[in-house]
Scaffold this active site. Structure first.
Site, short mmCIF file in Angstrom:
data_model
loop_
_atom_site.label_atom_id
_atom_site.label_comp_id
_atom_site.label_asym_id
_atom_site.label_seq_id
_atom_site.Cartn_x
_atom_site.Cartn_y
_atom_site.Cartn_z
NE ARG A 18 37.81 23.57 40.69
CZ ARG A 18 37.41 22.38 41.13
NH1 ARG A 18 36.33 22.26 41.86
NH2 ARG A 18 38.11 21.30 40.84
N GLY A 60 40.45 28.96 42.57
CA GLY A 60 40.51 28.40 43.93
C GLY A 60 39.25 27.67 44.35
N GLY A 61 38.17 27.77 43.55
CA GLY A 61 36.94 27.02 43.85
C GLY A 61 36.15 27.55 45.04
CB CYS A 118 40.02 32.28 53.23
SG CYS A 118 40.00 30.53 52.92
N GLY A 172 41.42 31.41 45.64
CA GLY A 172 42.23 31.51 44.43
C GLY A 172 42.36 32.96 43.97
N GLY A 207 39.61 34.14 40.91
CA GLY A 207 38.30 34.67 41.26
C GLY A 207 38.40 35.88 42.16
CB ILE A 264 42.11 35.99 34.28
CG1 ILE A 264 41.12 37.07 33.84
CG2 ILE A 264 43.35 36.63 34.90
CD1 ILE A 264 40.23 37.58 34.93
CE1 TYR A 275 33.03 37.84 51.28
CE2 TYR A 275 31.72 39.67 52.10
CZ TYR A 275 32.90 38.95 52.10
OH TYR A 275 33.93 39.34 52.92
P1 FDA Z 1 36.47 30.18 41.98
O1 FDA Z 1 37.52 29.40 41.31
O2 FDA Z 1 35.27 29.44 42.50
O3 FDA Z 1 36.01 31.36 41.02
C1 FDA Z 1 35.06 32.35 41.37
C2 FDA Z 1 34.47 32.96 40.11
O4 FDA Z 1 35.51 33.53 39.31
C3 FDA Z 1 33.78 31.95 39.21
O5 FDA Z 1 32.75 32.59 38.50
C4 FDA Z 1 34.89 31.55 38.26
O6 FDA Z 1 34.42 31.00 37.04
C5 FDA Z 1 35.62 32.86 38.05
N1 FDA Z 1 37.04 32.64 37.79
C6 FDA Z 1 37.92 31.99 38.58
N2 FDA Z 1 39.13 31.99 38.02
C7 FDA Z 1 39.03 32.65 36.85
C8 FDA Z 1 39.94 32.96 35.80
N3 FDA Z 1 41.20 32.60 35.90
N4 FDA Z 1 39.49 33.62 34.72
C9 FDA Z 1 38.20 33.99 34.63
N5 FDA Z 1 37.27 33.72 35.58
C10 FDA Z 1 37.69 33.06 36.69
N6 FDA Z 1 36.61 37.58 49.74
C11 FDA Z 1 37.17 38.73 50.16
O7 FDA Z 1 37.10 39.74 49.46
N7 FDA Z 1 37.89 38.77 51.32
C12 FDA Z 1 38.03 37.68 52.11
O8 FDA Z 1 38.68 37.75 53.16
C13 FDA Z 1 37.42 36.46 51.71
N8 FDA Z 1 37.50 35.32 52.46
C14 FDA Z 1 36.87 34.17 52.06
C15 FDA Z 1 36.90 33.00 52.85
C16 FDA Z 1 36.26 31.84 52.44
C17 FDA Z 1 36.33 30.60 53.30
C18 FDA Z 1 35.56 31.82 51.21
C19 FDA Z 1 34.85 30.57 50.75
C20 FDA Z 1 35.53 32.95 50.42
C21 FDA Z 1 36.15 34.14 50.84
N9 FDA Z 1 36.10 35.30 50.06
C22 FDA Z 1 36.71 36.45 50.50
C23 FDA Z 1 35.36 35.30 48.79
C24 FDA Z 1 36.29 35.05 47.61
O9 FDA Z 1 36.99 36.24 47.32
C25 FDA Z 1 35.47 34.66 46.38
O10 FDA Z 1 34.74 33.50 46.64
C26 FDA Z 1 36.37 34.49 45.15
O11 FDA Z 1 35.61 34.64 43.98
C27 FDA Z 1 37.05 33.15 45.15
O12 FDA Z 1 37.97 33.03 44.11
P2 FDA Z 1 38.42 31.55 43.67
O13 FDA Z 1 39.36 31.66 42.56
O14 FDA Z 1 38.82 30.78 44.88
O15 FDA Z 1 37.01 30.96 43.25
#
Ligand code: FDA
Length: 513
Positions: free
Chosen positions: A82, A84-85, A148, A152, A155, A213, A453
């Site tokens: 994870r 940004g979750g 947003c 993170g 992801g 990553i 998404y």
């Molecule tokens: P999270 O930690 O949940 O990871 C997402 C996926 O990536 C999971 O499968 C995870 O295991 C994997 N992962 C995470 N970190 C990793 C690492 N270091 N190494 C390997 N795998 C890893 N998108 C967009 O393109 N434009 C936008 O403007 C927005 N806006 C937006 C607003 C809101 C409120 C939300 C909830 C979501 C968005 N998004 C978005 C979507 C966003 O880009 C998408 O949910 C990302 O995957 C989030 O990345 P996180 O690291 O936060 O998620």
């Protein structure tokens, strides 16, 4: 599970000289739950209690990640990573089979090299932190990424990254110039040592299938000292549909410095209190207000944009606007990692390749009011294509959604009342009905979808068994189109045993071992 825990702790200790007791949390720890929930964006996922991690690790150094991979493999336990979750289906922090959650919150350092227009950012940093750190160096430097601030980079960058500047500069993945990943063998690889195939795969194919990553090196873009934003709203009785119809013919063709995004919500009409649809035209222009007005006069006069609708500001201030903060908010709020909204939600996506008729638009938008409840927030968002976004080849990165698209639709239903099954059921049914209704109007064969998404309705792997090519390609070709085959080849090369696995991870060609 006590045995598993002891075995895991012992294994980690044997692997690593630095203290691990500070970075490992079991359900018995008082902070386990708060860490688990702190960046879990979708409450819908956390309500499935049987799927919580056996342990959470919050590594501070790379060697702790290497040890976690080694020990998880040795003990036969899965890893979820994870950053940004914000995963729409919570795949980064829930799983139906026992797993370790590697949470990268402590790996969030950012170093900006203004001379070379580049930055190294660790995967656990948020977009807000990255934007802030870059902008504090110069008002004219910016990062291509989403709106947003708590998303993170781990992801987001691995799945694509649509930005309000994508028409000008492409997706976030188009700005990744190097990366550091820890593979299934615990090796730390950079672009050179991982090779161009894996480097291609993690730019759009999602990181979770290929390793962990640790950091990205990205190129920064230069923006004017002042950009201009506006948010003009129109309800149905103010000709909204006709304007939206016209928007489809200009949104992807207008000057790439301008992105006009559309958002639709249900609101109560100020006149009679009845529920109606409101369309918001939300825009970023990389330039000053006078040039914007001239452009709009030339291409989208029907909207009647006037100077009073527009505000000039620095790029970093515009990120606050798009993250929905009030105008007087300090930019330091971008450094907060706490999600502003905590909601139960479901999202879906579609790509529109030909403008939709007025009647088609009406039929779609009226559905927002169907079985409507003020306890839920439904929205549709249309984000424009064209410009640089449409010029880049589909095969250049593993993110495949390029030329030929006019806009991407984001469907969203959110509700906030705790554990309310009636709301859950109603909203899930609503969004699925709408998606079904939209089939004739959107991309076909495949009906494309955007990985960031994430939508498990598109299809899932056999989570505790082998997944065939046929089964995975049901969802895989929607996210990746013809890039799916190459993604499977890369997976087969780097993780043939399918250790890095989730409901929608790329399976190896052999179907796993
Ligand atoms: P999270 O930690 O949940 O990871 C997402 C996926 O990536 C999971 O499968 C995870 O295991 C994997 N992962 C995470 N970190 C990793 C690492 N270091 N190494 C390997 N795998 C890893 N998108 C967009 O393109 N434009 C936008 O403007 C927005 N806006 C937006 C607003 C809101 C409120 C939300 C909830 C979501 C968005 N998004 C978005 C979507 C966003 O880009 C998408 O949910 C990302 O995957 C989030 O990345 P996180 O690291 O936060 O998620």
């Amino acid at each position: 599970s006590v045995q598993l825990h002891d075995g895991f702790v012992q294994c980690l200790a044997s692997q690593n000289s630095s203290s691990i007791s500070d970075i490992i949390y079991t359900p018995e720890n008082s902070s386990y739950l708060s860490i688990l929930q702190s960046s879990a964006q979708n409450l819908r996922s956390t309500s499935i209690s049987s799927s919580e991690p056996a342990f959470i690790l919050t590594p501070c150094v790379e060697s702790q990640i290497q040890a976690a991979i080694y020990c998880a493999k040795k003990l036969g336990i899965q890893i979820r990573v994870r950053s940004g979750g914000h995963d729409y289906e919570g795949l980064s922090y829930i799983s139906r089979i026992p797993f370790v959650l590697v949470d990268l919150r402590n790996l969030s350092s950012i170093s900006v090299d203004t001379e070379n227009y580049a930055a190294w950012v660790q995967a656990g940093a948020t977009l807000g932190e990255l934007y802030h750190r870059v902008a504090e160096k110069s008002r004219r430097l910016a990062v291509v990424g989403g709106t947003c601030h708590t998303v993170g980079v781990g992801g987001h960058f691995s799945g694509g990254g649509y930005s309000m500047m994508s028409r000008k500069f492409g997706m976030a993945v188009d700005h990744i110039i190097d990366a550091k990943i820890i593979d299934v063998n615990g090796q730390i690889l950079d672009r050179k040592s991982m090779g161009e195939d894996l480097f291609w795969a993690i730019r759009g194919g999602g990181g979770a299938s290929f390793g962990i990553i640790v950091a990205w090196k990205i190129s920064l873009v230069s923006v004017p000292e002042n950009v201009t934003i506006f948010n003009v709203t129109k309800t149905m009785d103010q000709n909204a549909i006709e304007l939206v119809h016209k928007w489809q013919y200009i949104a992807d063709k207008i000057d790439p410095n301008l992105a006009i995004r559309l958002e639709f919500n249900a609101v109560s009409s100020p006149q009679d209190g009845n529920r109606t649809i409101r369309a918001s035209f939300v825009a970023l222009f990389l330039g000053g207000v006078d040039d914007l007005l001239y452009l709009m006069q030339q291409s989208f006069r029907e909207m009647g944009l006037v100077k009073e609708d527009c505000s000039e500001m620095s790029w970093i201030e515009s990120t606050l606007f798009f993250a929905l903060f009030p105008r007087d908010e300090s930019i330091d709020v971008l450094l907060s990692r706490t999600p502003v909204y905590r909601l139960y939600f479901k999202g879906k996506s579609d790509f529109v390749r030909h403008p939709i008729s007025v009647n088609g638009l009406k039929g779609m938008l009226e559905r927002i009011l169907e079985d409507d409840s003020t306890n839920a927030h439904r929205s549709l968002q249309f984000s424009p294509y064209g410009g640089r976004l449409s010029e880049i080849l589909e095969s250049a990165t593993s993110f495949p959604h390029r030329g030929g698209n006019v806009y991407i639709i984001h469907y969203w239903a959110a509700w906030s009342r705790e554990h309310n099954n009636a709301e859950n059921t109603r909203e899930m049914k609503w969004i699925r009905r709408l998606y079904k209704h939209m089939a004739p109007y959107v991309s076909k064969s495949p009906r494309a979808a955007y990985l960031n998404y994430r939508d498990l309705d598109l299809g899932v792997n056999n989570i505790d068994g082998i997944t065939s090519y046929e089964k995975a390609s049901i969802w895989g070709t929607k996210y990746f189109k013809q890039n799916f085959d190459r993604l499977m080849e890369v997976k087969t090369m780097v993780d043939p045993g399918d250790f890095f696995k989730n409901e929608q991870s790329i399976p190896p060609l052999s179907g796993g071992t």
